[in-house]
Design a protein around this motif. Sequence first.
Motif, PDB file in Angstrom:
ATOM      1  N   CYS A 200       0.873  -1.169   0.000  1.00 14.50           N
ATOM      2  CA  CYS A 200       0.000   0.000   0.000  1.00 14.50           C
ATOM      3  C   CYS A 200       0.913   1.222   0.000  1.00 14.50           C
ATOM      4  CB  CYS A 200      -0.907   0.004   1.221  1.00 14.50           C
ATOM      5  SG  CYS A 200      -2.003   1.442   1.319  1.00 14.50           S
ATOM      6  N   GLU A 306       0.487   0.328  10.085  1.00 13.84           N
ATOM      7  CA  GLU A 306      -0.559   1.178   9.529  1.00 13.84           C
ATOM      8  C   GLU A 306      -0.607   2.538  10.216  1.00 13.84           C
ATOM      9  OE1 GLU A 306      -0.983  -2.084  10.255  1.00 13.84           O
ATOM     10  OE2 GLU A 306      -0.957  -2.683   8.144  1.00 13.84           O
ATOM     11  N   TYR A 321      -5.628  -6.309   3.013  1.00 13.00           N
ATOM     12  CA  TYR A 321      -6.920  -5.628   2.927  1.00 13.00           C
ATOM     13  C   TYR A 321      -7.522  -5.492   4.325  1.00 13.00           C
ATOM     14  CZ  TYR A 321      -7.259  -6.031  -2.220  1.00 13.00           C
ATOM     15  OH  TYR A 321      -7.072  -5.907  -3.575  1.00 13.00           O
ATOM     16  N   LEU A 324      -6.058  -2.518   6.032  1.00 16.72           N
ATOM     17  CA  LEU A 324      -6.447  -1.249   5.429  1.00 16.72           C
ATOM     18  C   LEU A 324      -7.628  -0.622   6.164  1.00 16.72           C
ATOM     19  CD1 LEU A 324      -6.215  -1.848   1.553  1.00 16.72           C
ATOM     20  CD2 LEU A 324      -4.591  -0.648   3.034  1.00 16.72           C
ATOM     21  N   ASP A 335      -3.064   3.921  -2.644  1.00 11.62           N
ATOM     22  CA  ASP A 335      -3.475   2.832  -3.532  1.00 11.62           C
ATOM     23  C   ASP A 335      -2.667   1.590  -3.174  1.00 11.62           C
ATOM     24  OD1 ASP A 335      -4.908   1.532  -5.539  1.00 11.62           O
ATOM     25  OD2 ASP A 335      -4.684   3.211  -6.928  1.00 11.62           O
ATOM     26  N   ILE A 336      -2.938   0.500  -3.876  1.00 13.05           N
ATOM     27  CA  ILE A 336      -2.302  -0.776  -3.561  1.00 13.05           C
ATOM     28  C   ILE A 336      -1.642  -1.360  -4.797  1.00 13.05           C
ATOM     29  CG2 ILE A 336      -3.826  -1.290  -1.626  1.00 13.05           C
ATOM     30  CD1 ILE A 336      -5.494  -3.030  -3.444  1.00 13.05           C
ATOM     31  N   TYR A 387     -12.809  -2.677   4.012  1.00 15.70           N
ATOM     32  CA  TYR A 387     -11.906  -3.001   2.904  1.00 15.70           C
ATOM     33  C   TYR A 387     -11.670  -4.510   2.794  1.00 15.70           C
ATOM     34  CZ  TYR A 387     -10.645   1.955   2.460  1.00 15.70           C
ATOM     35  OH  TYR A 387     -10.668   3.316   2.251  1.00 15.70           O
ATOM     36  N   PRO A 407      -9.374   2.481  -2.646  1.00 16.89           N
ATOM     37  CA  PRO A 407      -8.238   2.526  -3.578  1.00 16.89           C
ATOM     38  C   PRO A 407      -8.680   2.229  -5.008  1.00 16.89           C
ATOM     39  CG  PRO A 407      -7.660   1.276  -1.614  1.00 16.89           C
ATOM     40  CD  PRO A 407      -9.133   1.560  -1.533  1.00 16.89           C
TER      41      PRO A 407
END
Length: 464
Positions: A200, A306, A321, A324, A335-336, A387, A407
């Motif tokens: 990410c 994070e 995910y 996220l 974005d990923i 997410y 994203p």
Amino acid sequence: MQSKPSRTTFRDRLEEMVHSLRTEIVTGKWQGGDFLPSIQQLGKQYALSINSVQKGLDQLVAESLIERLPRIGIRIKERTEHAVITITIGYYPSLNSDADFTSLIELFQIKYPHIHVQTIPLQYENYYETTSYYLNNEIVDVLAINQINFQQYVEQHDNLGEIFEPISAASSIYPYLPSLFQQNNQLYAQPFIFSPVILCYNKKQLQEQQMPEPSHDWTWAQFMVFIHELERKDPTKLAFYFYPATNNRWPIFLLQSGINFQNDKSERADFSDSAVIDSIQTCYDLIHRHNLFSNLLMSENDINVEQLFAEQKVSIMMTTYFNLNKTQHIDFPFDIAPLPYVHTPRTLLLSIGFAANRKSKQKEAAKAFISFMASYEAMLHVRQRTYSIPAHMQAAEWEGEERAYRPQQFELYRQISHTFASLSDLHLKQDESKQLLNIMNRYWMGIEEKETLIARLKNDLGVY
């Protein structure tokens, strides 16, 4: 007078029938001993086939609301037989953020007012010992279980049918998920949510430094050139951060070696093979490219990756995910991208499912709970509010107005599904996995040289 179905799709008509009959039974419109209309009449009323009506009635039988009397009809059970019952769910507290689990339980209890849900939080540490006690003593009826904890049960029990209730895979789930929760081709936990491990990145920071976004086909060597240049341009931030000493991270590098790890000990791959050493060395290089990074990673406490990303102290992180969901409050675009690779593109597939206690006295209610969590309704709730990726394919691939930032490459998981692998693909028992991590940690921390690493891989793990 025949009523028209208020919704048009097959799934909605079936759910309407089940919900309507359930509500009428629980609220007393149908009394104990009354008989429902015939299957043919119900089919006409709700515009369903006989097989579909049978499927819906099976659900009400499972909930102990009705009973079939051969050659007589379908009878409502006496109210004392379907009074409010209680089931207990053992769950990971992370499910509250990963799947909005509290809201899902509320939705379940609206749909099943005669089933009361209690919850018991579970910790990842000592999961097997704790949950074994809960199962054996009938403290929990349903257990949330991830693929790593499931493998612990596989390792300890030749027949999981003595522990968990065998179940059938829900319809429309992604085909690569059931194998994570199977023993001898029998499914024992219904897949619920899943995620691959991914990158990410902070789009704003990369744009400010005039750096391209991560490629979909980089090797780690190419990626390290990229992050070196990013840190040269902005030395105040870490370009890349991850925490390797967890079972959801370090195995990725071994899986990317391209070695085919075999179950048969006599044919087992050599952990001192050059491709495996390349993978361990790659992880070493990622750790030691920055002294601060090295010290953080080898500390006893896992710094929240994070959190550092949200504070914009890290430009790119290795994450999932699931994690996220911790970034939903941030105010910058991100974005990923797929993970870079050593020799072969691979990433870990992580999943959480629900298993029913074989000893549960409320087995049908437990099955109803698991069935609801696997339903389109519950899965769509997860897709729209988190997410995390629902196991239900149609819900996961839903398209509509998003409630919050998502994203641009959110559906990346569909493009990289051919790279998914699991920890079980290493064919390592739990004690072997711990031993291997200990060997690698000593090398990563600089306590031992590469020659000692190779010797320990050969001798301590007993590979050939």
